[in-house]
Design a protein around this motif. Structure first.
Motif, short mmCIF file in Angstrom:
data_model
loop_
_atom_site.label_atom_id
_atom_site.label_comp_id
_atom_site.label_asym_id
_atom_site.label_seq_id
_atom_site.Cartn_x
_atom_site.Cartn_y
_atom_site.Cartn_z
N TYR A 1 13.26 -23.57 -63.07
CA TYR A 1 12.54 -22.40 -62.58
C TYR A 1 13.50 -21.23 -62.47
O TYR A 1 14.51 -21.30 -61.75
CB TYR A 1 11.87 -22.67 -61.22
CG TYR A 1 10.87 -23.79 -61.28
CD1 TYR A 1 9.72 -23.69 -62.07
CD2 TYR A 1 11.06 -24.96 -60.57
CE1 TYR A 1 8.80 -24.72 -62.14
CE2 TYR A 1 10.14 -26.00 -60.63
CZ TYR A 1 9.02 -25.86 -61.42
OH TYR A 1 8.12 -26.89 -61.49
N ASN A 2 13.19 -20.17 -63.17
CA ASN A 2 14.01 -18.96 -63.13
C ASN A 2 13.48 -18.10 -61.99
O ASN A 2 12.32 -17.70 -62.02
CB ASN A 2 13.90 -18.19 -64.45
CG ASN A 2 14.22 -19.06 -65.63
OD1 ASN A 2 15.15 -19.86 -65.60
ND2 ASN A 2 13.42 -18.95 -66.68
N ARG A 3 14.32 -17.78 -61.04
CA ARG A 3 13.88 -16.97 -59.92
C ARG A 3 14.13 -15.48 -60.14
O ARG A 3 13.82 -14.66 -59.30
CB ARG A 3 14.52 -17.46 -58.63
CG ARG A 3 13.89 -18.80 -58.21
CD ARG A 3 14.57 -19.45 -57.07
NE ARG A 3 15.81 -20.04 -57.58
CZ ARG A 3 16.98 -19.91 -56.99
NH1 ARG A 3 17.11 -19.26 -55.89
NH2 ARG A 3 18.05 -20.47 -57.52
N GLN A 4 14.68 -15.17 -61.29
CA GLN A 4 14.85 -13.79 -61.71
C GLN A 4 14.73 -13.76 -63.22
O GLN A 4 14.83 -14.80 -63.86
CB GLN A 4 16.20 -13.25 -61.25
CG GLN A 4 17.39 -14.06 -61.77
CD GLN A 4 18.68 -13.66 -61.11
OE1 GLN A 4 18.69 -12.86 -60.19
NE2 GLN A 4 19.78 -14.21 -61.56
N PRO A 5 14.50 -12.60 -63.80
CA PRO A 5 14.37 -12.55 -65.26
C PRO A 5 15.62 -13.10 -65.95
O PRO A 5 16.74 -12.95 -65.45
CB PRO A 5 14.20 -11.05 -65.54
CG PRO A 5 13.65 -10.50 -64.27
CD PRO A 5 14.28 -11.30 -63.17
#
Length: 165
Positions: A69-73
């Motif tokens: 899961y990417n929590r930022q671009p």
């Protein structure tokens, strides 16, 4: 707000579980958000929590535990290099450092052109093939010495120039 198509996708995932266990769909719902938005923001985590009737911190715990899961671009190509002990003993740290030099960025960063994001990660479950890395959470690359790392980066750059994803 989530759009109707997203909510319909959430509903299909929730329907796979007993009514009193809809929280079991949290990973699938986070994956849907990431597919649609490219990352899972704090706001989207809160919306997932509300939809599933969960405490926001419980959704955040899932989003931060898994490196998928990417929590930022992130860049077009996200490269996760395993730096867990077995990979470190077989060159994992050196592979990460090689990529940092080649891409001119520190682990956790994204290149200025938005093409690459480089991250260290925990065990990818292929210790016998170390050092290993994972591209875009889907493609495992094994025995990654300097030459193979250069070929990977150069090949991904070439693919972008040719318009291939």
């Amino acid at each position: 707000m989530m759009n109707e198509a997203t909510l319909a996708r959430f509903a299909r995932e929730v329907a796979k579980y007993p009514a009193d266990q809809k929280q079991s769909a949290v990973m699938a719902c986070l994956a849907i958000v990431q597919q649609e938005q490219g990352h899972v923001s704090a706001d989207s985590q809160a919306l997932v929590a509300d939809y599933l009737g969960m405490a926001p911190i419980a959704v955040h715990e899932v989003a931060t535990f898994y490196n998928m899961y990417n929590r930022q671009p992130v860049g077009q190509y996200k490269i996760n290099v395993c730096t867990n002990l077995p990979c470190q003993l077989r060159g994992g740290r050196q592979a990460l450092q090689h990529l940092e030099r080649k891409l001119a960025l520190a682990s956790g960063g994204t290149t200025d052109d938005g093409l690459f994001t480089l991250q260290s990660c925990e065990c990818l479950g292929a210790c016998a093939d170390a050092p290993v890395l994972l591209v875009n959470d889907r493609t495992m690359c094994s025995f990654m010495d300097g030459d193979k790392l250069d070929q990977l980066v150069d090949g991904l750059r070439q693919a972008r120039q040719e318009g291939t994803p």
